[in-house]
Motif scaffolding. Structure first.
Motif, mmCIF file in Angstrom:
data_model
loop_
_atom_site.group_PDB
_atom_site.id
_atom_site.type_symbol
_atom_site.label_atom_id
_atom_site.label_comp_id
_atom_site.label_asym_id
_atom_site.label_seq_id
_atom_site.Cartn_x
_atom_site.Cartn_y
_atom_site.Cartn_z
ATOM 1 N N VAL A 157 90.434 37.547 53.758
ATOM 2 C CA VAL A 157 90.828 36.453 54.648
ATOM 3 C C VAL A 157 92.311 36.154 54.487
ATOM 4 N N ILE A 158 92.785 36.147 53.241
ATOM 5 C CA ILE A 158 94.205 35.893 52.986
ATOM 6 C C ILE A 158 95.056 36.968 53.644
ATOM 7 N N ARG A 159 94.609 38.228 53.557
ATOM 8 C CA ARG A 159 95.361 39.326 54.175
ATOM 9 C C ARG A 159 95.399 39.168 55.702
ATOM 10 N N SER A 160 94.283 38.731 56.272
ATOM 11 C CA SER A 160 94.254 38.572 57.737
ATOM 12 C C SER A 160 95.174 37.439 58.194
ATOM 13 N N GLU A 161 95.311 36.419 57.340
ATOM 14 C CA GLU A 161 96.206 35.305 57.677
ATOM 15 C C GLU A 161 97.668 35.641 57.423
ATOM 16 N N HIS A 162 97.889 36.616 56.519
ATOM 17 C CA HIS A 162 99.255 37.027 56.185
ATOM 18 C C HIS A 162 99.331 38.554 56.293
ATOM 19 N N PRO A 163 99.467 39.071 57.501
ATOM 20 C CA PRO A 163 99.498 40.530 57.692
ATOM 21 C C PRO A 163 100.580 41.199 56.835
ATOM 22 N N THR A 164 100.232 42.353 56.290
ATOM 23 C CA THR A 164 101.164 43.086 55.427
ATOM 24 C C THR A 164 102.213 43.807 56.265
ATOM 25 N N ILE A 165 103.475 43.656 55.842
ATOM 26 C CA ILE A 165 104.577 44.363 56.485
ATOM 27 C C ILE A 165 104.993 45.572 55.660
ATOM 28 N N ASP A 166 105.108 45.384 54.349
ATOM 29 C CA ASP A 166 105.525 46.478 53.475
ATOM 30 C C ASP A 166 104.957 46.241 52.080
ATOM 31 N N LEU A 167 104.778 47.318 51.351
ATOM 32 C CA LEU A 167 104.215 47.263 50.003
ATOM 33 C C LEU A 167 105.231 47.781 48.996
ATOM 34 N N LEU A 168 105.359 47.071 47.865
ATOM 35 C CA LEU A 168 106.192 47.511 46.753
ATOM 36 C C LEU A 168 105.277 47.712 45.554
ATOM 37 N N PRO A 169 104.811 48.947 45.311
ATOM 38 C CA PRO A 169 103.867 49.174 44.207
ATOM 39 C C PRO A 169 104.459 48.734 42.868
ATOM 40 N N PHE A 170 103.577 48.288 41.981
ATOM 41 C CA PHE A 170 104.023 47.900 40.641
ATOM 42 C C PHE A 170 104.588 49.125 39.925
ATOM 43 N N ASP A 171 105.717 48.930 39.267
ATOM 44 C CA ASP A 171 106.366 50.002 38.520
ATOM 45 C C ASP A 171 106.586 49.521 37.093
ATOM 46 N N ALA A 172 106.121 50.278 36.133
ATOM 47 C CA ALA A 172 106.202 49.852 34.743
ATOM 48 C C ALA A 172 107.632 49.781 34.239
ATOM 49 N N ASN A 173 108.513 50.566 34.829
ATOM 50 C CA ASN A 173 109.898 50.548 34.370
ATOM 51 C C ASN A 173 110.626 49.269 34.810
ATOM 52 N N ARG A 174 110.417 48.871 36.070
ATOM 53 C CA ARG A 174 111.064 47.625 36.498
ATOM 54 C C ARG A 174 110.187 46.415 36.197
ATOM 55 N N ARG A 175 108.875 46.647 35.928
ATOM 56 C CA ARG A 175 107.929 45.636 35.469
ATOM 57 C C ARG A 175 107.584 44.565 36.510
ATOM 58 N N PHE A 176 107.595 44.933 37.755
ATOM 59 C CA PHE A 176 107.110 44.031 38.797
ATOM 60 C C PHE A 176 106.753 44.845 40.037
ATOM 61 N N ALA B 41 94.295 61.002 20.082
ATOM 62 C CA ALA B 41 93.376 60.511 21.117
ATOM 63 C C ALA B 41 94.021 59.294 21.748
ATOM 64 N N MET B 42 94.102 59.288 23.051
ATOM 65 C CA MET B 42 94.753 58.202 23.792
ATOM 66 C C MET B 42 93.722 57.508 24.671
ATOM 67 N N THR B 43 93.668 56.181 24.594
ATOM 68 C CA THR B 43 92.788 55.419 25.478
ATOM 69 C C THR B 43 93.633 54.601 26.446
ATOM 70 N N GLY B 44 93.157 54.441 27.661
ATOM 71 C CA GLY B 44 93.890 53.673 28.653
ATOM 72 C C GLY B 44 93.052 53.439 29.886
ATOM 73 N N ASP B 45 93.529 52.513 30.714
ATOM 74 C CA ASP B 45 92.773 52.189 31.923
ATOM 75 C C ASP B 45 93.636 52.084 33.175
ATOM 76 N N GLY B 46 94.956 52.133 33.029
ATOM 77 C CA GLY B 46 95.818 51.912 34.174
ATOM 78 C C GLY B 46 96.537 53.159 34.648
ATOM 79 N N VAL B 47 97.173 53.026 35.801
ATOM 80 C CA VAL B 47 97.977 54.119 36.352
ATOM 81 C C VAL B 47 99.074 54.515 35.373
ATOM 82 N N ASN B 48 99.640 53.515 34.700
ATOM 83 C CA ASN B 48 100.745 53.770 33.781
ATOM 84 C C ASN B 48 100.329 54.569 32.548
#
Length: 526
Positions: free
Chosen positions: A50-69, A253-260
């Motif tokens: 519902v929030i997305r329908s009220e605020h249509p997306t124009i552009d996306l800035l994916p999260f980047d671990a290096n810039r941290r936002f 052995a490495m454990t993780g759950d995120g894209v990063n």
């Protein structure tokens, strides 16, 4: 604040058909933080769709671990509005005090951040700024835009520490594995969580990714082997830590759950993804945990140690008991004695009596002496290790010498050959039974072993005694094996011989396995 956080993320919820007979399920997609945001929104009556329908997306800035936002550019009141979320330091740093309305607001945010991190909570800041273009700027222009964004608030995430987490970490450390935390969270949160689960001690500190940048690989290796908590690390930092450890001969052995976590999961000796993690992490990993529990990894280590140890027991028992019988026969041939035991009797001992006990060893539980061995210990690396070879020789020789002594003793009594061979046959069978009891654990004395810990072995032992009785007292089997009934006195003597063999096996275990461990512990205390 929550509405703005949802707008700033690219997480979403979708309905997935349940299995036959079950209702549809809501599945959150995105990074774990984004999943938590959209579910929190649903709990608060804020639907992401519902929030997305009220605020249509124009552009996306994916999260980047290096810039941290990361962020989202949406249409709000017929104008573009850029929403950002990420590390609070990005928006509340000294050079960006203008991101908050007043100095008083800045102090409130800083105080809230400190309180949250000291309580081991993860925190993100949410900010927004008008932007009237149809896409985000890049590089320096993007940083300038973020510098103008006003902080709306902070969102805290409480990762509840499972009760079994501390126990699992302690068990893994007991097994000789070094547990290191590398996280993108701030150092205050990281060290609090690490201390709570036993990864770090009260006097340990958290290192940051910035501290690793100027270190050589050798210096980084020394640091990782000394410290256990690394915060605000980037995917490149995690990948470098994994590769540095591997280049120094470590199995990682490495454990993780995120894209990063994906690059480090891919490079590790074994990458372990969390079941609730992102699809990218799961694809990069070698193994996916269906249960989001660190204890599963510990259980896997324990089960691996148990299986390897039991394989060694089967191998040792099979070869040692066979070696004992062979030693008696070879000795008789060398010195020109009559054949002390017949081939059919040897087959009966190995297959009918010893076979079930070999199978029963597979069900032995894990003993503390096995889990406490270091992964670097050669005993854990190979089945046919030097210690196993020594134990096989010791057990085989002691059994063989006892049986040769018995053979020489009863031969001087002038007993018939059939009775002599019967006694050697029963003696070899008794030795196999007592050896099996002793070999339940290589590194644990028999006085500390629960006799009832393996019911399959108990059944196998009772079955062996029963088959010995059949071989002695059932005429068709007597004819097949060329045996005769023995008196209770003879059986008692053979029982004492079995106890003597048990003592010899226990002595060999003490010399080969138990004493070296005791000496090593004494050296550590000194």
């Amino acid at each position: 604040v929550l509405r703005s956080a949802i707008l700033a993320s690219d997480g979403y919820v979708e309905r997935v058909k349940g299995e036959e007979g079950h209702k549809e399920e809501l599945i959150a997609r995105g990074r774990p933080i984004e999943q938590a945001l959209v579910f929190a929104g649903l709990s608060a009556g804020l639907s992401e769709s519902v929030i997305r329908s009220e605020h249509p997306t124009i552009d996306l800035l994916p999260f980047d671990a290096n810039r941290r936002f990361g962020g989202m550019l949406v249409l709000e009141k017929d104008a573009g509005m850029a929403y950002f979320s990420g590390a609070p330091e990005v928006f509340l740093s000294g050079s960006r005090k203008s991101n908050v309305e007043t100095e008083h607001s800045a102090s409130i945010f800083t105080q809230a951040l400190n309180e949250a991190t000291s309580a081991s909570k993860r925190v993100i800041a949410v900010a927004r700024v008008p932007w009237h273009k149809d896409h985000f700027p890049t590089d320096d222009a993007l940083l300038k835009l973020v510098g103008r964004a006003k902080v709306i608030g902070l969102v805290t995430f409480a990762d509840t520490i499972r009760k079994e987490a501390g126990v699992a970490v302690a068990q893994m450390q007991e097994a000789g594995a070094r547990v290191v935390m590398a996280t993108g969270d701030n150092k205050e949160t990281a060290i609090v969580v690490a201390r709570a689960v036993g990864i770090a001690n009260a006097n340990d500190i958290a290192r940051t990714g910035a501290e690793l940048a100027d270190l050589s690989d050798d210096s980084l290796y020394e640091l990782v082997m000394k410290d256990t908590v690394f915060a605000r690390v980037t995917p490149a930092d995690k990948l470098r830590i994994v590769r540095v450890l591997q280049n120094h001969g470590e199995v990682v052995a490495m454990t993780g759950d995120g894209v990063n976590d994906a690059p480090a999961l891919k490079a590790a000796s074994i990458g372990i993804a969390i079941g609730s993690g992102t699809d990218v992490a799961k694809d990069a990993a070698d193994m996916v945990l269906l249960e989001d529990s660190f204890a599963v990894i510990t259980d896997a280590i324990r089960e691996g140690r148990r299986l390897r140890d039991n394989i060694k027991k089967v191998f040792t028992y099979l070869v040692a008991t066979t070696f004992g019988g062979t030693f008696v026969i070879v000795t008789a041939f060398v010195f020109g004695f009559p054949l002390p035991i017949l081939p059919t009797q040897i087959l009966w001992t190995n297959l009918i009596n010893g076979g079930p006990m070999n199978i029963a060893f597979a069900f032995e539980p894990l003993y503390p002496s096995a889990i406490k061995r270091s992964p670097r210990d050669f005993e854990n690396a190979r089945v046919l290790s030097p210690s196993v070879i020594k134990l096989i020789l010791a057990v085989g020789l002691s059994t063989g010498l006892l049986l040769v002594g018995l053979f020489l003793f009863i031969s001087k009594l002038g007993l018939p050959e059939t009775e002599i061979r019967t006694m050697i046959f029963v003696g070899l069978s008794f030795d196999a039974i007592f050896t099996a009891v002793s070999l339940k654990s290589f590194g644990t004395p028999i006085t500390q072993i629960s006799f009832f810990s393996n019911r399959f072995l108990i059944v196998a032992l009772l079955g062996s005694v029963f088959m010995i009785a059949i071989a002695l007292f059932v005429p068709p089997v007597q004819f097949l094996l060329n045996t005769v009934p023995l008196s209770f006195r003879d059986i008692g003597i053979l029982g004492l011989l079995g106890f003597a063999d048990l003592f010899m096996v226990e002595f060999a275990k003490y010399i080969i396995y138990i004493r070296p461990v005791m000496r090593a512990r004494s050296a550590i205390r000194v």
